[in-house]
Write a protein that holds these residues in place. Sequence first.
Motif, PDB file in Angstrom:
ATOM      1  N   TYR A  89       1.773   1.955  -3.438  1.00 48.13           N
ATOM      2  CA  TYR A  89       0.599   2.450  -4.168  1.00 48.13           C
ATOM      3  C   TYR A  89       0.322   3.921  -3.816  1.00 48.13           C
ATOM      4  CZ  TYR A  89      -4.078   2.651  -6.134  1.00 48.13           C
ATOM      5  OH  TYR A  89      -5.173   2.997  -6.870  1.00 48.13           O
ATOM      6  N   LEU A  90       0.407   4.266  -2.552  1.00 51.54           N
ATOM      7  CA  LEU A  90       0.168   5.652  -2.131  1.00 51.54           C
ATOM      8  C   LEU A  90       1.153   6.605  -2.789  1.00 51.54           C
ATOM      9  CD1 LEU A  90      -0.601   5.189   1.678  1.00 51.54           C
ATOM     10  CD2 LEU A  90      -2.209   5.779  -0.156  1.00 51.54           C
ATOM     11  N   PHE A 143       1.253  15.606  -2.907  1.00 48.46           N
ATOM     12  CA  PHE A 143       0.671  14.301  -2.601  1.00 48.46           C
ATOM     13  C   PHE A 143       1.593  13.271  -1.961  1.00 48.46           C
ATOM     14  CE2 PHE A 143      -2.695  16.309  -4.809  1.00 48.46           C
ATOM     15  CZ  PHE A 143      -3.797  15.892  -4.068  1.00 48.46           C
ATOM     16  N   TYR A 202      -3.897  16.233   2.741  1.00 43.96           N
ATOM     17  CA  TYR A 202      -2.617  16.824   2.346  1.00 43.96           C
ATOM     18  C   TYR A 202      -2.523  18.338   2.455  1.00 43.96           C
ATOM     19  CZ  TYR A 202      -2.416  12.152   0.485  1.00 43.96           C
ATOM     20  OH  TYR A 202      -2.465  10.790   0.362  1.00 43.96           O
ATOM     21  N   ARG A 258      -1.521   9.235 -10.595  1.00 44.35           N
ATOM     22  CA  ARG A 258      -2.901   8.883 -10.954  1.00 44.35           C
ATOM     23  C   ARG A 258      -3.754  10.132 -11.120  1.00 44.35           C
ATOM     24  NH1 ARG A 258      -1.561   5.141  -7.278  1.00 44.35           N
ATOM     25  NH2 ARG A 258      -2.774   6.086  -5.593  1.00 44.35           N
ATOM     26  N   LEU A 259      -3.556  11.115 -10.267  1.00 51.22           N
ATOM     27  CA  LEU A 259      -4.312  12.363 -10.388  1.00 51.22           C
ATOM     28  C   LEU A 259      -3.968  13.087 -11.684  1.00 51.22           C
ATOM     29  CD1 LEU A 259      -4.123  13.604  -6.715  1.00 51.22           C
ATOM     30  CD2 LEU A 259      -6.188  12.846  -7.927  1.00 51.22           C
ATOM     31  N   THR A 285      -0.045   8.319  -6.037  1.00 49.44           N
ATOM     32  CA  THR A 285      -1.260   9.141  -6.051  1.00 49.44           C
ATOM     33  C   THR A 285      -1.137  10.318  -7.001  1.00 49.44           C
ATOM     34  OG1 THR A 285      -1.816   8.473  -3.798  1.00 49.44           O
ATOM     35  CG2 THR A 285      -2.850  10.486  -4.620  1.00 49.44           C
ATOM     36  N   ILE A 324     -10.166  14.201  -1.777  1.00 48.91           N
ATOM     37  CA  ILE A 324      -8.850  13.898  -2.341  1.00 48.91           C
ATOM     38  C   ILE A 324      -7.788  14.788  -1.698  1.00 48.91           C
ATOM     39  CG2 ILE A 324      -7.434  14.057  -4.435  1.00 48.91           C
ATOM     40  CD1 ILE A 324     -10.003  13.230  -5.999  1.00 48.91           C
ATOM     41  N   GLU A 331       0.826  -1.205   0.000  1.00 50.70           N
ATOM     42  CA  GLU A 331       0.000   0.000   0.000  1.00 50.70           C
ATOM     43  C   GLU A 331       0.862   1.258   0.000  1.00 50.70           C
ATOM     44  OE1 GLU A 331      -2.886   2.164   3.085  1.00 50.70           O
ATOM     45  OE2 GLU A 331      -3.620   0.196   2.434  1.00 50.70           O
TER      46      GLU A 331
END
Length: 182
Positions: free
Chosen positions: A19-20, A171, A95, A26-27, A23, A91, A16
């Motif tokens: 994956y984080l 992010f 942050y 992906r954005l 971010t 989202i 994870e």
Amino acid sequence: MKHGTKQDYELLEKLEASYLNGTASRLLRELKSQGEESLSGYKITRLEHALQSATRAWRDKADIDWVVAALLHDIGDGLAPQNHDRFAAEILRPYVREEVTWVVEHHGAFQMIYYAHHLDGWNPNERDKYKDSPYYQTAVDFCENWDQNCFDPDYDSKPLAFFAPMVEEVFPRKAYDPAFTG
């Protein structure tokens, strides 16, 4: 989930984390895809609206959180058209500071001042219910300066690549780090 072992969850936590770290990518990919389509009736794509908003914030010397928020404030239009403002706020929430998240979360109500008087049953003064918020004027200013005027097909906005390093800076922050959110 109840049958997972300590080792299972340690492995998942490790995966994870990786994956984080993706971010921001992906954005940016989602924003880029918004340049391939346009909402019917608009003269620009959703990506161009985002770029105009972020460019105006950047040109006004807004800090990085505001520039990134301006870029992402409508990212939920395609997936959550009835609550895109809250979608985008969620989202951003881990942050950036509360003020930025609050404005993004409520900008839909604040935008109604510009158009709702043209539609039956819509309240152009929807934002009035937030008059007591310490962020009320900031939301008014956000909508006036960095949102409602960002549908101009002739505006000279910066490209997505210009804003990518800013997204990539925000992010990777540790979620809910008081240094950024407090």
